[in-house]
Scaffold this active site. Structure first.
Site, PDB file in Angstrom:
ATOM      1  N   CYS A  10      54.519  -0.769   8.063  1.00 46.76           N
ATOM      2  CA  CYS A  10      55.579  -0.355   9.123  1.00 46.76           C
ATOM      3  C   CYS A  10      56.749  -0.049   8.237  1.00 46.76           C
ATOM      4  O   CYS A  10      56.935   0.447   6.975  1.00 46.76           O
ATOM      5  CB  CYS A  10      55.800  -1.541  10.236  1.00 46.76           C
ATOM      6  SG  CYS A  10      56.352  -3.047   9.503  1.00 46.76           S
TER       7      CYS A  10
ATOM      8  N   CYS B  73      26.886 -33.384  -0.319  1.00 42.72           N
ATOM      9  CA  CYS B  73      27.018 -32.483  -1.176  1.00 42.72           C
ATOM     10  C   CYS B  73      26.121 -32.252  -2.178  1.00 42.72           C
ATOM     11  O   CYS B  73      24.808 -31.974  -1.982  1.00 42.72           O
ATOM     12  CB  CYS B  73      28.496 -32.622  -1.477  1.00 42.72           C
ATOM     13  SG  CYS B  73      28.830 -34.141  -2.496  1.00 42.72           S
TER      14      CYS B  73
END
EC number: 3.1.3.48
Length: 1306
Positions: free
Chosen positions: A1169, A853
């Site tokens: 919907c 890292c």
């Protein structure tokens, strides 16, 4: 001649005077010859014809004269005149025997009264089965035919009263005692009577003495014509009924055709008689004289008014028969003249209803019945009735016993009589359970019984006929075997003194054994110090050590098995009696310690430049002591353990994490601290231990050339599986590639971006696609492929060493781009997905996996911890996270740098253990789906159903305060679908005019959602898409009152495409308001102009132009309305839906466009919907799955649905919808020869980028696409590595967090 007449007259006179020889028809004195009289039967019923009668004559008187001759004279009895014999007189009529032999009394013929006399005063007669079972026999004489006119003959099964003709036999008496010589004279006497002509012929013989003897007398009768009234006095009538005309015909039972006077009769039948009416008929014939016979016809009621009804009760139908005549219509006849008659077997009843009891089951019985009116039968009926099935017999139990603690068995022999099934009941205390068993069973195994419990079993057969009849039950009982008892509960440990405890608990709910005994074990550490047992769970433990942690284990023993212990931890207190001495001692020790510390501080300050190893020796002794004894976690309790430790703000996790030394000082760190190596370290306090650092090859004349900030890390039972390294600096890039070459590494995992939060985290140590090749010292790196995915970037590199002749090696570089600047990823699944990608490129012959890292400890340790612990979970079904993190810290300092990373490892393990691997390659999807749908066994759910059932519902996992406020409830179409507060779409009251203010407002996060006005609420949620978070909006169908808010949201969020998945109405119910009209419509500040409409077979495309009243520019919005999708159903044509999705995607910004990288500024897609969940959830899932399939050639339907459920309630809520997603993807990507066949529109989607963007950028050093803004609780400042001033010098890391806040280090 005169003398002869006088003699004759004299003889006639003597005859009247001679009383001894005067004979009458009923002489009380028997004749000298012994004549007897037989009494005839009684008169018949009035319905039968009167008998014919015979007139009895008196015997002739004999007179003897003295003049030696005799004369025989026959005279008629005075009673033999024209007289009709009445029925009463016939009972006493005498019969005479002319033979002089005593007559025999005529036997009495059986009658109805002789067989069975019904009781008077009731309409129903009940008879027992002994009489009812008799066989029906014809009655003698019932079918006799009379030749006498006027008599009737009726054929019937019923016996009739016998009628015997009354006959008198006459025997003449002789009073002369001497036989004289015969002198015979013939005399004929003719006498007219009312009945017949009597012709008497006599022969007289004179004896020698002159007396006359009558030797023979012959009487001949010639019949005369009777009157018609007499002849037809006993005429009978039969009534015939016509159901069509409802009229009767009276049939006269005579042998000749008679005349009926005024009434017309044909063939002795009188027609058209009305029921319950009287008719008079005058009968005459040429064989009889006047007066005529007057016959009164009393017409019975209609036949259809009577119905023979089976009145048997179904409950008693097995042994009882009940028959009853029912009057189904009214009539005017006198009911007292109606007689009902039944005959069943040899029993006859005159009742309207009969009931026969105590009959045999399953037997047929025949009963005949008739109805008479004024003793004339006018209807009859027969019934054959079969009695119902009887109750079955009792089964014979062979044995019943307990097989185990939870099992029992019973066997039996079935009963002899017929039955249908068995009922088995087993009774436990007051509980009773019954179940039906098949009739063919003779054995049954009882399961799930309670241990050590007495069960009483009852078994009976039953038969289902007209009703269910249960047979007698057979009983047995057994007691199940004992089993381990349940755990004691409500255990408490309280202190009664500084070193005494009072332990109490409640008895177990299930003791499961014969005895009761409670045990208490007290442990200090791993040492058992007390072991007590009582009859009650009440222990007083005394004389324990002061200030000591104890473990108390209480359990129940039932005599056979011990129960699971209930465990509590408690500590004794210090010795309060020695408090004063302890305080004094503490003051002294503290003073000494303070002096020592002050001295050490002075000494350390004085010797600062000395060898740092001497300082480490001061704390070396404390490194191991602070470690905790944390047991490995079994997979079965992994989730429960995580929940327990995360409770109370993760207090237990924090305690474990803080007990691990950040640096193990016993391991020397000399090489990293050497002056020529210090500049190679990114952080001055994150250095590799000397014993396991990665040593590079020496370069002549270069001091420290073998040093790099990297450490060997052991995997799960695999030494040196990983290399944990810091992110290369510009000064160490060459060393980094030299390490890759020398260690033969083929996979590099990069868990950072080059820049995060304007801070340099790692140098870019690979060439760009535009550059192609770059040399790093002796190692030349060439980039062949570059593939961007949402959470990671994969690059294919080829490296060669200039100084070596060896061929080049392929190296895969995987950069994880979704680790946030602060904290940890919210979804541990992302790291599981990264692990799958890494393991796909790793192989057995590869060197160590290089993980880095920035500092090479925090994120690096987290990834290595997850990978290693998953291997342990798969191998041993348990994990020791604490032990492995301690091991990591022994190999590299600060591995797993902060508590949040330590918790993330546990979260990833829980995620994997709970849900498993659900990602599928497209090439394997079809056989995988086939196997997932199989049910094995058929009674169990399929693997696909089990996978769906593992999906969390995430109901109420986040707050929904805004949508549930009273003023906002009316804005929700479905009260069950309320957006979560954390990702709802907020609305602003007014649109800021300036671009700067607009920019500021668009960048506002949802943190202030709770404080917004109610008017700012709309039922809509941001949804995670495949390429970036929250670029889609899922909304409910607008209500009429929310249409303005709906268009405000579209304008403020710069929506480009609206997908409408519903009709406006479902039947008469509105499911979506029509939020557009023809031409221009104004909704608040928004003007909506419908520009174009294009309808296809699949969907309707509408083009809108939007303008704001305070803005000049316009926007174009496209609406796609998919019309082939009914409410609460799946799409009728999935291929049409997929086709529309592909068309919609063409209207959206491309994944690498600058516009697509703005978070919350532009959400180009809105789906709605009816409620924003049912159809919307399926559409969003398909959109993300298609992107994944086109980009990575893999799909993970489980994780996609899980993410949608976390974003909005009600998304993909049924198994049918879940399976539909699998089927649609499988049909969209058919497999041929093991390869996925791509559609034409996919060919350009799955490929590696071969050119760099025009604007130079670090493709892997930018913020991840659409990195989400965090809520306030997630925005913690990192207490990790902070660089020092200057870019050339090393940086310094603060040694971890000072508080339990969840921070990220590297």
């Amino acid at each position: 001649m005169t003398m002869y007449l006088w003699l004759k007259l004299l003889a006639f006179g003597f005859a009247f005077l001679d009383t001894e020889v005067f004979v009458t028809g009923q002489s009380p004195t028997p004749s000298p010859t012994g004549l007897t009289t037989a009494k005839m039967p009684s008169v018949p019923l009035s319905s039968d014809p009167l008998p014919t009668h015979t007139t009895a004559f008196s015997p002739a008187s004999t007179f003897e004269r003295e003049n030696d001759f005799s004369e025989t004279t026959t005279s008629l009895s005075p009673d033999n005149t024209s007289t009709q014999v009445s029925p009463d007189s016939l009972d006493n009529a005498s019969a005479f025997n002319t033979t002089g032999v005593s007559s025999v009394q005529t036997p009495h013929l059986p009658t109805h009264a002789d067989s069975q006399t019904p009781s008077a005063g009731t309409d129903t007669q009940t008879f027992s089965g002994s009489a009812a079972n008799a066989k029906l026999n014809p009655t003698p004489g019932s079918n006799a035919i009379s030749d006498v006119p006027g008599e009737r003959s009726t054929a019937s099964t019923f016996p009739t009263d016998p009628v015997s003709p009354l006959t008198t036999t006459l025997s003449l008496a002789h009073h002369s005692s001497a036989a004289l010589p015969a002198r015979t004279s013939n005399t004929t006497i003719t006498a007219n009577t009312s009945d017949a002509y009597l012709n008497a012929s006599e022969t007289t013989t004179l004896s020698p003495s002159g007396s006359a003897v009558i030797s023979t007398t012959t009487i001949a009768t010639t019949p005369s014509k009777p009157t018609c009234d007499e002849k037809y006095a006993n005429i009978t009538v039969d009534y015939l009924y016509n159901k069509e005309t409802k009229l009767f015909t009276a049939k006269l039972n005579v042998n000749e055709n008679v005349e009926c006077g005024n009434n017309t009769c044909t063939n002795n039948e009188v027609h058209n008689l009305t029921e319950c009416k009287n008719a008079s008929v005058s009968i005459s014939h040429n064989s009889c004289t006047a007066p005529d016979k007057t016959l009164i016809l009393d017409v019975p009621p209609g036949v259809e008014k009577f119905q023979l009804h089976d009145c048997t009760q179904v409950e008693k139908a097995d042994t009882t028969i009940c028959l009853k005549w029912k009057n189904i219509e009214t009539f005017t006849c006198d009911t007292q003249n109606i007689t009902y008659r039944f005959q069943c077997g040899n029993m006859i009843f005159d009742n309207k209803e009969i009931k026969l009891e105590n009959l045999e089951p399953e037997h047929e019985y025949k009963c005949d019945s008739e109805i008479l009116y004024n003793n004339h039968k006018f209807t009859n009926a027969s019934k054959i009735i079969k009695t119902d099935f009887g109750s079955p017999g009792e089964p014979q139990i062979i044995f019943c016993r307990s097989e185990a603690a939870h099992q029992g068995v019973i066997t039996w022999n079935p009963p002899q009589r017929s039955f249908h099934n068995f009922t088995l009941c087993y009774i436990k205390e007051t509980e009773k359970d019954c179940l039906n068993l098949d009739k063919n069973l003779i054995k049954y195994d009882l399961q799930n019984l309670k241990p050590y419990t007495k069960y009483v079993l009852s078994l009976h057969a039953y038969i289902i006929a007209k009703v269910q009849r249960n047979g007698s039950a057979a009983m047995c009982h057994f007691t199940t075997k004992s089993a381990p008892p349940s755990q004691v509960w409500n255990m408490t440990v309280s202190m009664t003194s500084d070193n005494s405890m009072h332990v109490k608990c409640r008895p177990p709910r299930d003791r499961n054994g014969p005895h009761e005994r409670y045990h208490l074990e007290v442990e200090a550490g791993n040492t058992l110090v007390r072991n007590e047992s009582h009859k009650n769970c009440d222990f007083r433990v005394k004389d324990l050590q002061y200030s000591t942690d104890y473990t108390f284990k209480a359990y129940f023993h039932n005599g056979d098995y011990p129960g699971e212990p209930f465990i509590l931890h408690h500590s004794t207190s210090y010795n309060s009696k020695a408090l004063i001495a302890f305080l004094a001692f503490l003051i002294i020790v503290t003073s000494i310690a303070l002096l020592v510390v002050l001295y050490k501080i002075y000494d350390l300050h004085k010797k600062r430049s000395c060898n740092l190893d001497e300082q480490q020796e001061l704390v070396e002794r404390d490194d191991e002591k602070q470690l905790m004894n944390v047991e490995p976690i079994h997979a079965d309790i992994l989730l429960e353990t995580y929940k327990r430790k995360i409770a109370d703000e993760g207090r237990l996790f924090l305690a474990e994490f803080q007990s691990i030394p950040r640096v193990f000082s016993k391991f020397p760190i000399k090489e990293a601290r050497k002056p020529f190596n210090q500049n190679k370290n990114r952080y001055v306090d994150i250095l590799p231990y000397d014993y396991n650092r990665v040593e590079l090859s020496e370069i002549n004349g270069d001091a420290g050339s073998n040093y790099i900030n990297a450490s060997y890390i052991d995997g799960f039972k695999e030494p040196r599986k990983y290399i944990a390294a810091q992110g290369p600096r510009d000064e160490t890039v060459d060393d980094f590639w030299r390490m890759i070459w020398e260690q033969k590494a083929t996979v590099i995992v990069m868990v950072t971006r080059c820049e995060e939060g304007n801070r340099n985290k790692c140098a870019e140590y690979w060439p760009s696609m535009e550059e192609g090749t770059r040399a790093f010292g002796d190692v030349v790196v060439k980039i062949n492929q570059h593939k961007r995915c949402p959470d990671y970037i994969i690059q294919k590199l080829n490296i060669v060493n200039k100084k070596e002749k060896a061929t080049g090696r392929e190296v895969t570089h995987i950069q994880f781009t979704s680790w946030p600047d602060h904290g940890v990823p919210e979804d541990p699944h992302l790291l599981l997905k990264l692990r799958r990608r890494v393991n796909a490129f790793s192989n057995f012959f590869s060197g160590p996996i290089v993980v880095h890292c920035s500092a090479g400890v925090g994120r690096t340790g987290t990834y290595i911890g997850i990978d290693a612990m998953l291997e342990g979970l798969e191998a041993e079904n348990k994990v020791d996270v604490y032990g492995y993190v301690v091991k990591l810290r022994r190999q590299r300092c600060l591995m797993v740098q902060v508590e949040a990373q330590y918790i993330l490892i546990h979260q990833a393990l829980v995620e994997y253990n709970q849900f498993g691997e659900t990602e599928v390659n497209l090439s394997e999807l079809h056989p995988y789906l086939h196997n997932m749908k199989k049910r094995d066994p058929p009674s169990e759910p399929s693997p696909l159903e089990a996978e769906f059932q593992r999906l969390p519902s995430y109901r109420s996992w986040r707050t929904q305060h805004i949508g549930n406020q009273e003023e906002n409830k009316s804005k929700n179409r479905n009260s069950n679908v309320i957006p979560y507060d954390y990702n709802r779409v907020p609305l602003k009251h007014e649109l800021e005019m300036s671009k700067e203010s607009e920019h500021d407002s668009d960048e506002s996060s949802d943190d202030d959602s709770d404080s917004e006005e109610p008017s700012k609420y709309i039922n809509a949620s941001f949804i995670m898409s495949y390429w970036k978070p929250e670029v889609m909006i899922a909304a409910q169908g607008p209500l009429k009152e929310t249409i303005g808010d709906f268009w405000q949201m579209i304008f403020q969020r710069k929506v480009k495409v609206i997908v409408m998945l519903t009709e406006l109405k479902h039947g008469d119910q509105e499911i979506c308001a029509q939020y557009w009209g023809e031409g221009k419509q104004t909704y608040g500040d928004i003007e909506v102009d419908l520009k174009d409409t294009d309808k296809s077979s699949t969907y309707t495309l509408r083009v809108f132009e939007l303008r704001h009243s305070k803005r000049k520019d316009s926007r174009t919005v496209y609406q796609y309305q998919y019309t082939n999708w009914s409410v609460e159903q799946l799409p009728a044509e999935p291929k049409e839906l997929i086709s529309m999705i592909q068309v919609v995607k063409q209207k959206l910004p491309q994944k690498n466009s600058s516009e697509g990288n703005k978070h919350h500024k532009s959400t180009p897609l809105l789906i709605h919907c009816r409620d924003g969940s049912q159809q919307t959830g399926i559409f969003c899932a398909l959109l993300n799955l298609l992107e994944s399939a086109e980009t990575e050639e893999v799909v993970d339907i489980f994780q996609v649905v899980k993410a949608l459920r976390k974003a909005r309630p009600g998304m993909v809520s049924t198994f049918e919808q879940y399976q539909f997603l699998y089927d649609v993807i499988a049909s969209t990507y058919p497999a041929q020869n093991g390869q996925v066949k791509k559609n034409n529109h996919q060919e350009d989607k799955i490929e590696f980028d071969n050119e760099v963007d025009k604007v130079k950028q670090d493709a892997n050093c930018v913020n991840p696409l659409g990195a989400p803004e965090k809520l306030p609780e997630a925005k913690e400042q990192a207490e990790g590595s902070e660089p020092t001033s200057g870019t050339e010098g090393p940086e310094h890391s603060v040694n971890g967090p000072a508080s339990p806040a969840l921070n990220q280090g590297s």
